[in-house]
Design an enzyme around this catalytic site. Structure first.
Site, PDB file in Angstrom:
ATOM      1  CD  GLU A 182      -0.253  36.421  49.195  1.00 41.71           C
ATOM      2  OE1 GLU A 182      -0.562  35.256  49.506  1.00 41.71           O
ATOM      3  OE2 GLU A 182      -0.392  36.886  48.034  1.00 41.71           O
TER       4      GLU A 182
ATOM      5  CE  LYS B  85       3.832  46.059  52.946  1.00 39.68           C
ATOM      6  NZ  LYS B  85       4.070  44.927  53.864  1.00 39.68           N
TER       7      LYS B  85
ATOM      8  N   GLY C 177       6.960  37.301  50.031  1.00 41.28           N
ATOM      9  CA  GLY C 177       6.693  37.094  51.446  1.00 41.28           C
ATOM     10  C   GLY C 177       5.212  37.058  51.737  1.00 41.28           C
ATOM     11  CG  ASN C 178       1.527  34.784  53.317  1.00 43.73           C
ATOM     12  OD1 ASN C 178       0.796  35.776  53.361  1.00 43.73           O
ATOM     13  ND2 ASN C 178       1.080  33.554  53.500  1.00 43.73           N
ATOM     14  N   GLY C 179       2.723  37.852  55.077  1.00 42.27           N
ATOM     15  CA  GLY C 179       2.662  38.327  56.454  1.00 42.27           C
ATOM     16  C   GLY C 179       1.274  38.237  57.042  1.00 42.27           C
ATOM     17  CD  GLN C 180       1.223  39.396  62.532  1.00 43.02           C
ATOM     18  OE1 GLN C 180       0.987  38.864  63.586  1.00 43.02           O
ATOM     19  NE2 GLN C 180       1.682  40.633  62.460  1.00 43.02           N
ATOM     20  CG  PHE C 181      -1.726  42.935  58.879  1.00 43.58           C
ATOM     21  CD1 PHE C 181      -2.887  42.681  59.589  1.00 43.58           C
ATOM     22  CD2 PHE C 181      -0.569  43.241  59.581  1.00 43.58           C
ATOM     23  CE1 PHE C 181      -2.905  42.745  60.971  1.00 43.58           C
ATOM     24  CE2 PHE C 181      -0.575  43.316  60.966  1.00 43.58           C
ATOM     25  CZ  PHE C 181      -1.747  43.061  61.667  1.00 43.58           C
TER      26      PHE C 181
ATOM     27  CG  ASP D  28       5.597  47.663  62.782  1.00 44.84           C
ATOM     28  OD1 ASP D  28       6.244  47.164  63.726  1.00 44.84           O
ATOM     29  OD2 ASP D  28       4.970  46.980  61.951  1.00 44.84           O
TER      30      ASP D  28
END
Length: 537
Positions: free
Chosen positions: A284, A299, A278-282, A390
């Site tokens: 991978e 992460k 996955g690739n997120g805002q902050f 979160d």
């Protein structure tokens, strides 16, 4: 761990009990793993001989609760004539480092040193080699812990989850510690009938004063093994006879190795990134390996996402959180780019699972059970005086058998991105955040409860974005005016009422996670007795 930045006073908040249990254990339902071992610490010169312990009645009882079929098969005689308890491997294990031993199920060991807690120094009687072994992979020879059907400190709901796993026939069974009666056990059996379909029945196994066991006083047994043998041959009043022990999954290890138990800042070179998940805002998320042989999730955070010093302080606390509904933190690389190494969950995030994976076909009972698992993990966080900050389906990971675990707890507090720290910036999860947290930064376990209510809507709508058709600013304004999402399509009214309770304006009026766990675990069985009386017993 060797980091001077650690917050001792924050870490002291956490209870460092090896099995993850707590002093304030009311409502506690889950141990850190399904088969915890509670063996005393002993050194090489003073190992008590449990296999030769005798009660007043003359039976070969072990202090672990079982009765030995032989008082000698599990004992190694030393030159001084004293006995040393032998342990037997319950599973195969492949060594991860030069310090630990590979072994096969059935292999026997002499324990040399158990002071390291989860890792014991042992000598294999098969190979003669000495090294460390994970303590939850072994049990005393001839004890009930060594039986295929004994699951130890396993909660009722988790027993049902395991027994109802695909492929188990009617009559699949296990024995576990009773949650309600100290010193007693519970027999859990998978059953089937036209009305309920597949379901689980629970029978209480009581102990006699002289050490025997019974479900009914008319059929008493010296050992649990004899009780199992009896009901394997005939139902004798149970729902059906005992056919096959429930399959035991591999125990979870809370550390990568004995060395990383205390020193868990690891070199970046020991990690291999294999497949990007996955690739997120902050950053991978990758599937990778540690030491070339242990599968892990990694992460990777973009430089500048958070201060390495602050991260180490928080990680010191996160490492101590150990529960089978939390993704276990194994190790970190604290220099930028920061790497966070955790256990690997092969089905990915709950959000993706619901939207694009197997979760699309799930019915309400499965969805409610997944919610109950998240509530169980959050109830542990609640007891440990911690906050997630979160909580949403994107931060829940899924494994085989619809097992759910909470990830990324505590990290949100450390993010330094302006688009996030503004709380109303583009990267901040407004739609999941309680109004007092979004507007004033008041994050508490009660703001986590609000987020859990939003997560419930994600479950029943299979990953739909909350507040459809509304942007973040509109959500904030409408929620402040008292707007709450209506009942989703096909969602039971009682479940929507639970969501509404989670979204009370006054945080103190929101339920506890302990309450939410109990409510959801019993959602479909609230009208049935917890234990079966048995027919004609």
């Amino acid at each position: 761990m060797g980091c001077v930045q650690c917050k001792d006073k924050e870490a002291a908040k956490l209870t460092e009990e090896r099995d993850g249990s707590l002093n304030q254990s009311s409502g506690y339902r889950y141990g850190t793993d399904p088969t915890p071992q509670h063996y005393p610490s002993f050194g090489v010169t003073s190992i008590p001989n449990y296999n030769n312990f005798h009660a007043a009645g003359g039976q070969g009882l072990t202090v672990f609760g079982g009765v030995n079929s032989s008082s000698h098969t599990g004992t190694l005689r030393t030159r001084g004539g004293t006995g040393v308890t032998l342990f037997v491997a319950l599973y195969d294990y492949e060594a991860r480092t030069e310090d630990d031993l590979s072994f096969h199920k059935g292999e026997k060991f002499q324990i040399l040193n158990s002071s390291e807690g989860d890792w014991w120094e042992a000598r294999s009687l098969t190979t003669g080699e000495t090294g460390y072994i994970p303590s939850n992979y072994v049990a005393p020879v001839d004890s009930i812990q060594a039986e295929e059907w004994y699951f130890g400190k396993l909660g009722r709901k988790d027993a049902e989850r395991q027994l109802l796993s695909f492929g188990n026939p009617r009559g699949t069974f296990l024995i576990r510690e009773s949650e309600t009666t100290k010193g007693a056990y519970s027999l859990s059996i998978r059953d089937w009938d036209d009305m309920k379909g597949d379901h689980v029945k629970h029978y209480k196994i009581r102990k006699l004063d002289n050490g025997g066991y019974y479900i009914t006083t008319r059929a008493q047994f010296e050992t649990l093994q004899q009780l199992v043998q009896h009901y394997s041959e005939r139902a004798a009043g149970l729902c059906c006879r005992l056919v096959v022990p429930c399959h035991k999954g591999m125990p979870r290890l809370t550390d990568l190795s004995v060395k990383t138990k205390d020193v868990w800042e690891i070199p970046r070179e020991s990690l291999q990134l294999i497949k990007r998940l996955g690739n997120g805002q902050f950053g991978e998320v990758w599937m990778g390996t540690w030491n070339g042989n242990t599968k892990v999730a990694i992460k990777t955070l973009k430089p500048g996402t958070m201060s390495p010093e602050s991260f180490l302080e928080e990680a010191q606390i996160m490492k101590k959180l150990k529960h089978d509904k939390l993704v276990q933190l194994y190790a970190v690389v604290s220099e930028e780019p920061i790497y966070i190494v955790t256990e690997y969950m092969n089905k990915g995030s709950l959000l993706d699972f619901l939207k694009d994976g197997e979760g699309r076909a799930l019915k309400l009972p499965n969805l409610v059970d997944m919610a109950a698992q998240v509530a169980a993990g959050m109830a542990y966080i609640e007891r440990m005086n911690y906050i997630h900050r979160d909580l949403r389906s994107a931060n829940i990971l899924v494994g085989n058998g619809l097992i759910c675990k909470i990830a990324d707890f505590g990290l949100a507090r450390l993010i330094e991105d302006n688009e996030y720290t503004a709380r109303q910036g583009a990267k901040f999860p407004i739609k999941w955040t309680a109004p007092e947290a979004a507007l004033y930064g008041r994050f508490t376990i009660k703001s986590d409860v609000w987020s859990f209510g939003i997560l419930l809507t994600e479950l029943v709508t299979k990953g739909r974005v909350p507040y459809p058709g509304m942007n973040n600013r509109e959500v904030l304004e409408q929620v402040e005016r008292g707007y709450r999402m209506p009942c989703p399509q096909d969602c039971p009214i009682s479940l929507h009422e639970l969501m509404i309770h989670c979204w009370k304006k006054d945080p103190e009026e929101r339920p506890t996670f302990e309450y939410l766990q109990g409510f959801l675990e019993d959602y479909f069985t609230a009208t049935e007795p917890q234990y079966q009386p048995g027919e004609n017993l």
